[in-house]
Scaffold this motif. Structure first.
Motif: not given
Length: 1073
Positions: A84-102
Motif C-alpha cells: 500500500s505504501v509503495e502505491s502511494l509513493l510510486h517508489a519501493p519502500l526500503e527496509l533501511e528507511k523504515v529502520a530510520e523511522l524506528k
C-alpha cells in the motif's frame, strides 16, 4: 485541593495496548542522538532535504497504518503495508528507511519479527461454545503480493515481520455493544484524520530534536543512518547478537556464582548504562552497612551448646539483642523481640530450649508458626542444632499440623519433646483433647512472626492463647515461659500483652545484628513516548521481569513479589517466554513461582530448591513474605505496592541481604494512584511509621465462641475471669449451661466438638480440583491434579475456555463440573490470557439495628447483606488489549453475611449531579475514607467501583444504590461490622477530618485511597468524598467543593440511583448517637 476528580486516570482505554515489550532489548537510538526537549520558544532548525524526503515516506506509512487501525484487528504485516505504501509513493519502500523511522521514533514504531502464533486468537482445542460469534483468526491473513528485496522478509515459516505504530487511538465504541471493556474500536474518518495529524507532528518534533542535538561538526543524516542499522530486523533463525551486545553477552554467557557476582553498586551503574534505561529510578536511598554488636552471656553457655552453634550455624558469638532476650528468659520473664529481618531471632528461643534440655531431658516446648513452610524451615534448623549436641541427639522434634497423617499423631503426642504447630491445630486438635497432651511439661511456648496476628484472626488467636494458658495452669504447668519474635512494629510489648493476656513482658528492640549495605530503588515505568504522555507508560510487569532477567544474568539471586496469585503466574509466564527467546534456558531452569494453592509436594520441592541455592529467581506472592529461610537472596523486586500496606512492604524489602551481604530492594510502581503517591513522596516508604496492630479483645461474638470451646476443655468458673475478662460472667450466664455446682459447660448446640463450629480464619471454603488431562488416554498417560483452588477463586479462574496458568505454563479449561467440583484442563501454548466478565452486587436485605448519626438527620443501619456474583463471559487479552469476547452461562454464586450501611440522601445526590460531580466516584472514595479510619478495616469489605462499568460509553443496566455499604466476608465471624456500626459516629468524624485536612490534591492512601482496593482506586474523587461525608454528618457543604463543570461528566452515564428502603425486623428502635 484540586477541584477535579481523578476520573479515568489510569483507566483502561478500550483497545489500548499497555505494553509492547518483547523478549529482546528495546531498540533506542544511540545516546548521542537523544537531545533534551527543546524549549517552545526556540527557533525550529532548517531541515536538510534528506529529512523532507523521509517525511514523505513517513506520511505515506502513517496514512496506511491509520487506515489499518480503523479496521479493528487487521493483521498489520510488513508485506501488506509495503504494498500500500509503495502505491502511494510510486517508489519501493526500503527496509533501511523504515529502520530510520524506528531510530527516530523508537517508542512508537514497531518493526520486528513476531511468531505467527502471536496473531492467533483461537486455540486449536475446541472449548465450549459461547453465544457470541467467534471473531476471525487474523493469523490466516495472506501476505502475498508485496515487493521483495534481498533482505530476509520471507514469512513462509513460523515468524512474520510486523510493521505497526504501538500507540493506539480510542475511537468510538460500537453502539449497543454493552461490553464493560470494548473490542478495539473502529475509528471514524475524523478520528483517523486527527490520528494522522498527531503522528505527523510527532515526526516533526523528533527531527527537530535530532537536528538541535547534533554537534555542528557532525552530519545528522549520517548519525541517523548509523543508528538505524541497529533497527533493521533480522529473521530469528538467522539472528545474531548486535555488535553492541556482543561484549556484554560474552561476559555473562555463564551465570556467575553467588560469591563472585558483581556488587550491587556495580549492577546499578550498569543498569543506568543500558539502552532500555530511561530514568526509571525516581528515588535512590542507600542504607550503609552496620557492624554487629556482640555481647556476652552471664552465666555463659555450656561448651556443648557453644560447639553446636559453631558447627551447625557458624555462630561464634551472640549479639546484644540475643543476649538481652536470653537473659530475660533466664530471669523468668516473658519476652518479645522486635528487630529487623534476618537478625537471628530464632536463636533466642532455641538456645534456652537447649539449656532446659541439658538440665532436664524430659522438658518439652511448643513452637508456633503462622505458615507450614516457616514451621518446616525452622524445624530443620533446630534438628541440625540438636544433632551437634552430643547429649541431645535423641530428642524428638515433630511437626503437628494439618498435613500430619492421623496414624502419626498419637506418636507425636506420646514421644515428641518439641512440637512445631500452628494456632489452628492448638484450637481444633490440641486443646479439645488436652487430656491426651498432659505428658507435655512445657518450658517454652514460642510464637514466631507475632506481627502476623492482628485484626479478627489475631483476636481469635488471643482467645486461643488464653485457653492454652488456662489449661496449662489447670494441669500444673504454671511456669512456662512465653517468647515471641516479630518484625519491627510499633508498641511490640503491648501487642504481646494483647495476644498472650500477660503483663510480665520484657521488650527487646535494640538490634545488635550486623547488616550489609542495602540500595533501595523506587522505580517508575517510563513513558512509551516521552514526547506524548497521553500514550501512557510501559507496563510495570514488563519493567519488573526485564529487571529480574538482568539481575539473574549477573548472578544476583532475586525474588519478585506480586500482589495476587494471577500476577505471580503471569510474571512467571513472561519470564518463561523471554528467557526462552533469549536462549537462556540455563537461567529458566533455575526460576520457579511460589504461591498459595500449590500442592504440599510442590511447595516442599520449591523450598528445598531455594534453600539449596539452586534457584536464581523466585516469583512469589506474600506466601514468602514471612521469614522462611530460602537461602541467600541478593535482591527483592516488589511489583506494585502490597495490599498489606507499609508493614508488608518493609517485610518484603527485608527479604534481601539476609546474611549481611550487600543487597538491593526495588519497588516497581504500578500506574495506580496508591503507587504513584509513593513515586511523588518516596520518603514515606522509609520514614513513615507503621500503624499499630489492633486486636479486638472486647468482641463478645469472638469471646462467646471461645468460651464455648473452653467450657468443653474444662468447665468454667468465675475465677476464669483472670483469663477471659469481665465480660465472661454475663456470657456464661446467658449462653452457656450452668450446673448445680456453679460450673459452666458448653451449650448443647455446639456439641460434640465446639471447635468445629468456630473457625478462627473464617469458614473453610469448598475447593475445586484442577486436573491436567492432557495425556489422559495416551500410552502411559494419566490425569494429574495440578492444585486445588477455593470456590471464591474458582468462579473467576476455571470457567470453560479460561486460560489457567501454573508455574508459568498455560492450560485451557476444557470442562468444569460444579457437581464434582472439578475442572479438566489441557496443556496449550496460547499467547493470550483471559479475564472474566463479571459483576458482584452487595445489597442490604434486612435491618437489625438503627443508630443515629450525631447532629444529622441521617441514620446508620446494621443487618443482613446479600452478595450475588455472576460470571457472564470472558475476554481474551493480549498486551492489555482485548482480542475477543466470549459469552458464558454459569450459575450465579449467592451468599449472605452481615454488614452496615449508610444511605446518601437524595438532595446530596441531586446536588452532585447538578454540579458535574460523579456520584460513583464520591461514594467509592467516601467508603475508603471510612475504612481508612477503622482499626479493623482489614476484615471488612466494601463495594468497589470498577472503571469499566462507571466510565462505559453506553448506559449500564446495573444501577447501584447511593449507599456506603460495608460487610464481613462470607464465612468470617468476628462481629467486625457490628463494631463499625457501634462506632460509626467517631469513624465518620475522623474520616471527614482526615479528608478535609489532608494536604494531597487528588487523594492518597492516608485519606481516600486504599491499597486493598480491587479496582485500583481509579474511580475516585477526594472532593466528592468530602461532600458525601459532610452530608452524612449534617455539615454545610462548601461551595468551592462544587466547583465542577457539569460537562465533565456529561459523557459518563449515571450508574447510581437513590437507595431504596430496606425491610426492618419488627421491634427495632433507633439507638442514640
Amino acid at each position: 485541593m484540586s477541584t477535579t476528580s481523578r476520573k479515568r486516570k489510569g483507566a483502561i482505554a478500550p483497545g489500548m495496548a499497555v505494553d509492547e515489550g518483547g523478549p529482546s532489548k528495546k531498540p533506542r537510538p544511540a545516546k548521542h542522538l537523544q537531545g533534551k526537549k527543546t524549549a517552545a520558544t526556540r527557533d525550529e532548525p532548517v531541515w536538510p532535504e534528506y529529512f523532507s524526503n523521509l517525511f514523505k515516506v513517513f506520511k505515506a506509512l502513517n496514512t496506511v497504518l491509520a487506515f489499518c487501525s480503523s479496521r479493528k484487528n487487521f493483521a498489520i504485516t510488513f508485506p501488506v503495508v509495503r504494498t500500500s505504501v509503495e502505491s502511494l509513493l510510486h517508489a519501493p519502500l526500503e527496509l533501511e528507511k523504515v529502520a530510520e523511522l524506528k531510530a527516530l521514533l523508537p517508542e512508537i514504531v514497531k518493526f520486528a519479527y513476531t511468531p505467527r502464533s502471536e496473531l492467533r486468537i483461537h486455540s486449536d482445542q475446541h472449548v465450549g461454545s459461547g453465544r457470541r460469534e467467534r471473531s476471525p483468526d487474523f493469523a490466516a491473513f495472506q501476505t502475498a503480493g508485496a515487493t521483495r528485496s534481498c533482505t530476509n522478509d520471507v514469512d513462509t515459516d513460523e515468524h512474520v515481520l510486523i510493521l505497526d505504530f504501538m500507540e493506539k487511538s480510542r475511537g468510538k465504541k460500537v453502539a449497543g455493544s454493552g461490553l464493560a471493556y470494548a473490542l478495539p474500536p473502529a475509528l471514524s474518518p475524523a478520528a483517523t484524520k486527527k490520528l494522522v495529524e498527531r503522528r505527523n507532528e510527532r515526526f516533526t518534533e523528533a527531527v527537530n530534536e535530532l537536528l538541535s542535538a547534533t554537534p555542528v561538526d557532525e552530519d545528522p543524516v549520517v548519525l541517523l543512518q548509523a543508528a538505524a542499522r541497529e533497527h533493521i530486523p533480522v529473521h530469528p533463525e538467522l539472528s545474531r547478537p548486535r555488535a553492541s551486545q556482543e561484549h556484554v553477552k560474552a561476559m555473562y554467557r555463564v551465570v556467575p556464582e553467588s560469591d563472585s557476582r558483581p556488587s550491587i553498586e556495580e549492577v546499578i551503574e550498569e543498569i543506568e548504562q543500558q539502552e532500555w534505561y530511561m530514568d526509571q529510578i525516581a528515588c535512590k536511598r542507600i542504607f550503609d552497612a552496620k557492624d554487629g554488636q556482640p555481647a556476652t552471656l552471664d552465666p555463659p553457655l555450656s561448651d556443648s551448646i557453644i560447639k553446636a552453634l559453631r558447627d551447625s550455624r557458624k555462630i561464634t558469638s551472640l549479639y546484644t539483642h540475643q543476649v538481652a532476650a536470653i537473659t530475660a528468659l533466664s530471669q523468668g520473664k516473658n519476652v518479645i523481640v522486635s528487630t529487623s529481618t534476618a537478625s537471628g531471632k530464632s536463636v533466642i528461643y532455641q538456645v534456652p530450649l537447649l539449656q532446659f534440655l541439658e538440665v532436664d531431658p524430659q522438658s518439652t516446648a511448643m513452637f508456633v508458626y503462622p505458615t507450614k513452610a516457616l514451621a518446616q524451615d525452622q524445624r530443620t534448623a533446630l534438628e541440625q542444632l540438636l544433632c551437634h549436641c552430643p547429649d541431645l541427639g535423641h530428642i524428638q522434634v515433630s511437626t503437628y499440623d494439618g498435613d500430619t497423617p492421623q496414624e502419626r499423631r498419637a506418636g507425636v503426642r506420646e514421644s515428641a519433646s518439641v512440637i512445631f504447630t500452628n494456632f489452628d491445630m492448638i484450637h481444633a486438635s490440641i486443646l479439645p483433647h488436652e487430656d491426651t497432651w498432659r505428658r507435655l511439661n512445657l518450658k517454652i511456648v514460642a510464637v514466631d512472626e507475632l506481627h502476623y496476628y492482628h485484626g479478627i484472626f489475631g483476636s481469635h488467636v488471643a482467645q486461643v492463647m488464653r485457653r492454652l494458658r488456662r489449661v496449662c495452669a489447670a494441669v500444673g504447668n504454671r511456669r512456662a515461659r512465653f517468647i515471641t519474635c516479630s518484625a519491627t512494629i510499633s508498641k511490640p510489648g503491648q501487642h504481646m500483652k494483647n495476644i498472650f493476656g500477660i503483663d510480665n513482658v520484657e521488650e527487646v528492640t535494640n538490634d545488635g545484628a550486623p547488616s550489609g549495605r542495602k540500595d533501595f530503588l523506587v522505580w517508575n515505568a517510563p513513558l512509551k513516548d516521552p514526547m506524548d504522555p497521553t500514550l501512557g507508560r510501559i507496563h510495570s510487569m514488563t519493567e519488573a521481569t526485564r529487571l529480574m532477567r538482568f539481575l539473574m544474568t549477573r548472578g544476583v539471586r532475586v525474588i519478585l513479589f506480586c500482589k495476587i496469585r494471577k500476577s505471580c503466574e503471569l510474571a512467571m509466564k513472561t519470564l518463561r517466554q523471554e528467557l526462552t527467546a533469549d536462549g537462556r534456558l540455563d537461567i529458566l531452569e533455575r526460576v520457579m513461582s511460589y504461591r498459595g494453592g500449590y500442592s504440599q509436594e510442590d511447595r516442599r520441592r520449591i523450598e528445598r530448591e531455594a534453600f539449596s541455592g539452586n534457584l536464581l529467581g523466585i516469583v512469589a506472592t506474600n506466601a514468602l513474605e514471612l521469614g522462611v529461610d530460602i537461602g541467600v537472596l541478593d535482591a527483592v523486586i516488589m511489583l506494585g505496592f502490597p495490599m498489606g500496606g507499609l508493614a508488608s512492604f518493609r517485610q518484603q524489602a527485608g527479604r534481601a541481604g539476609r546474611r549481611a551481604r550487600d543487597a538491593l530492594a526495588v519497588f516497581v510502581a504500578d500506574s495506580l494512584p496508591v503507587d504513584q503517591h509513593f513515586i511523588n513522596h518516596p520518603e514515606e516508604l522509609f520514614d513513615r511509621t507503621t500503624d499499630d496492630l489492633v486486636v479486638d479483645l472486647d468482641s463478645n461474638v469472638i469471646l462467646e465462641a471461645h468460651l464455648q470451646c473452653a467450657g468443653y476443655e474444662m468447665p468454667l468458673t468465675d475465677e476464669d475471669e483472670v483469663y477471659f475478662g469481665p465480660s465472661m460472667k454475663q456470657i456464661c450466664e446467658t449462653r452457656l449451661v450452668k450446673d448445680k455446682d456453679g460450673w459452666y459447660h458448653t451449650h448443647p448446640k455446639y456439641l460434640p466438638f465446639p471447635s468445629r463450629h468456630v473457625s478462627i480464619r473464617g469458614a473453610e471454603e469448598e475447593k475445586y480440583s484442577v486436573v491436567d488431562v492432557t495425556r489422559l488416554g495416551k500410552s502411559g498417560g494419566s490425569a494429574t491434579i495440578l492444585e486445588e483452588i477455593e470456590l471464591s477463586r474458582a468462579l473467576f479462574e476455571i470457567y470453560e475456555g479460561a486460560v489457567f496458568i501454573h508455574q508459568g505454563l498455560t492450560f485451557l479449561v476444557q470442562e468444569v463440573s460444579h457437581d464434582a467440583k472439578m475442572a479438566r484442563l489441557v496443556r496449550s501454548d496460547v499467547n493470550w490470557i483471559t479475564e472474566p466478565r463479571d459483576f458482584t452486587n452487595i445489597d442490604a436485605i434486612q435491618i437489625y439495628r438503627i443508630r443515629e448519626i450525631k447532629n444529622s438527620p441521617q441514620r446508620a443501619y446494621y443487618g443482613r447483606v446479600e452478595l450475588l456474583t455472576v460470571v457472564f463471559g470472558y475476554f481474551k487479552m493480549r498486551n492489555k488489549a482485548i482480542i475477543d469476547a466470549v459469552d458464558l452461562d454459569t450459575p450465579p454464586w449467592q451468599r449472605e453475611t452481615t454488614g452496615m450501611w449508610i444511605d446518601v440522601p437524595k438532595p446530596t445526590l441531586d446536588l452532585m449531579r447538578a454540579s458535574g460531580m460523579n456520584p460513583a466516584e464520591a461514594i467509592h472514595s467516601a467508603q475508603h475514607a471510612f475504612l481508612n479510619r477503622f482499626a479493623l478495616a482489614a476484615d471488612l469489605k466494601t463495594e468497589c467501583k470498577p472503571p469499566e462499568k462507571e466510565y462505559k460509553a453506553v448506559p449500564s443496566q446495573r444501577k447501584r444504590p447511593a449507599r456506603l455499604i460495608f460487610y464481613e466476608p462470607s464465612g468470617k465471624t468476628g462481629g467486625v461490622s457490628v463494631k463499625a456500626f457501634d462506632h460509626v459516629n467517631d469513624i465518620l468524624q475522623e474520616a471527614h477530618d482526615r479528608v478535609e485536612t489532608c494536604e494531597c490534591e487528588e487523594g492518597c492512601a492516608s485519606c481516600v485511597d486504599s491499597p486493598s482496593c480491587k479496582e485500583g482506586n481509579i474511580v475516585a474523587s477526594k472532593q466528592g468524598a468530602l461532600v458525601v461525608l459532610k452530608a452524612l454528618l449534617g455539615r454545610p457543604i462548601d461551595v468551592d467543593l462544587l466547583n465542577h463543570d457539569p460537562e465533565d461528566v456529561a459523557l459518563v452515564h449515571d450508574t447510581v440511583v437513590e437507595a431504596a428502603s430496606v425491610r426492618t425486623v419488627e421491634g427495632v428502635k433507633v439507638e442514640p448517637a
